[in-house]
Design an enzyme around this catalytic site. Structure first.
Site: not given
Ligand code: BJW
Ligand code: ZN
Length: 258
Positions: A129, A205
């Site tokens: 990302h 997540s």
């Molecule tokens: C602990 C802890 C401790 C706490 N120890 N653990 C197919 C199906 C459905 C939707 C889509 C799909 N394909 C595309 C989509 C749309 C979209 C998407 O997925 N949406 C869903 C939300 C529904 N995806 C996209 O748009 C992606 N692009 C794409 O697929 O292009 C092709 C396309 C385009 C258009 C249409 C269709 C296809 C791009 C995604 C970009 C994500 N960007 C972000 C922001 C980055 C920049 C920034 O930081 O500002 O990336 S969003 C945010 O979420 C960030 C993260 O990398 C990402 C994932 O989050 P993560 O890391 O999982 O964090 P959390 O907070 O969710 O979870 C934290 C976890 O830690 C929790 O489980 C806690 O329990 C745990 N935790 N303490 C261990 N101490």
């Protein structure tokens, strides 16, 4: 720490010749970096569509830059924790490859710390990302390092621009919702997942695609999943072991360094 689930996961990881590690925001939580969806997470107080989409940036670049500069300042004061350090040592040993959704640069700092004077590159993650500290020109695509130059977000006119003669508006070099990930990086991540005997999924997540499908590629290729997360996730039912706890505590135990 003796716990049957931990012991079983440790044995599975010790046996594995190739491990791919997918990390998310949770691994940096103990370093003080806010997650997105958890308690105190960024998406609890901000709407992603107002801050992390190309449409949001086109509509209100000042708001988006203010938010990113706030995050840059916050993350610049954070250091890798024992979870990052453990994974960096594991990757340097040659048994694992790291793939991260994180933009905070803490895996990179841990890699340099673990490598000392040696080459840190085996411990550098594939970054799905982008980078919180990178800038990219919206006109010519040129990438620059924004680390040394704080963004002046006083007004729309003070926001950063590309060098002349381009002069295009700069944006954070991260992947926003609706944007495609670098196809080369993504295909390398999936190849690593397919080749791995175990995919270790840490602190994500697994809500965001396509990153959330990477562990499924390991599963479909006959490998297994080990998950480290204080909470269950949609992936937990498919995991050979789900270890519920903080990564900074569990990872050193998993790899025998605590
Ligand atoms: C602990 C802890 C401790 C706490 N120890 N653990 C197919 C199906 C459905 C939707 C889509 C799909 N394909 C595309 C989509 C749309 C979209 C998407 O997925 N949406 C869903 C939300 C529904 N995806 C996209 O748009 C992606 N692009 C794409 O697929 O292009 C092709 C396309 C385009 C258009 C249409 C269709 C296809 C791009 C995604 C970009 C994500 N960007 C972000 C922001 C980055 C920049 C920034 O930081 O500002 O990336 S969003 C945010 O979420 C960030 C993260 O990398 C990402 C994932 O989050 P993560 O890391 O999982 O964090 P959390 O907070 O969710 O979870 C934290 C976890 O830690 C929790 O489980 C806690 O329990 C745990 N935790 N303490 C261990 N101490
Ligand atoms: Zn430019």
């Amino acid at each position: 720490m003796s716990d049957p689930a931990l012991d079983a996961a440790r044995a599975r990881l010790e046996r594995a010749r190739r491990i791919v590690v997918l990390t998310g925001a949770g691994i940096s939580a103990e370093s003080g970096v806010p997650t997105f969806r958890g308690e105190g997470g960024l998406w609890r107080s901000h709407r992603p569509e107002e801050l992390a989409t190309p449409q949001a940036f086109a509509r209100d670049p000042l708001l988006v830059w203010r938010w990113y500069q706030w995050r840059r300042d916050l993350v610049a004061g954070c250091a890798p924790n024992p979870g990052h350090d453990t994974l960096a040592r594991l990757a340097l040993s040659g048994r694992a490859d790291l793939v991260t959704q994180n933009v905070d640069g803490l895996h990179e700092l841990a890699a340099r710390r673990a490598a000392g004077n040696a080459d840190p590159s085996p411990a550098l993650p594939l970054t799905l990302h982008g980078s919180l500290f990178g800038n990219r020109c919206t006109r010519c695509g040129r990438r620059t390092d924004g680390r040394g130059t704080p963004v002046d977000a006083t007004s729309i006119d003070t926001l950063p621009r590309c060098a002349e003669p381009c002069g295009g508006r700069l944006r954070p070099d991260v992947v926003w919702f609706g944007e495609v990930l670098d196809p080369d990086v993504l295909s390398r991540a999936f190849s690593l997942a397919v080749a791995a005997e175990v995919c270790l999924v840490v602190g994500t997540s697994t809500m965001v695609q396509p990153a959330a499908s990477i562990p499924l590629a390991t599963l479909r290729a006959g490998g297994s999943l080990v998950e480290v997360n204080p909470e269950p996730t949609p992936l937990s039912p498919y995991a050979a072991a789900s270890l519920h706890g903080p990564a900074g505590e569990l990872l050193p135990h998993l790899f025998g360094k605590a």
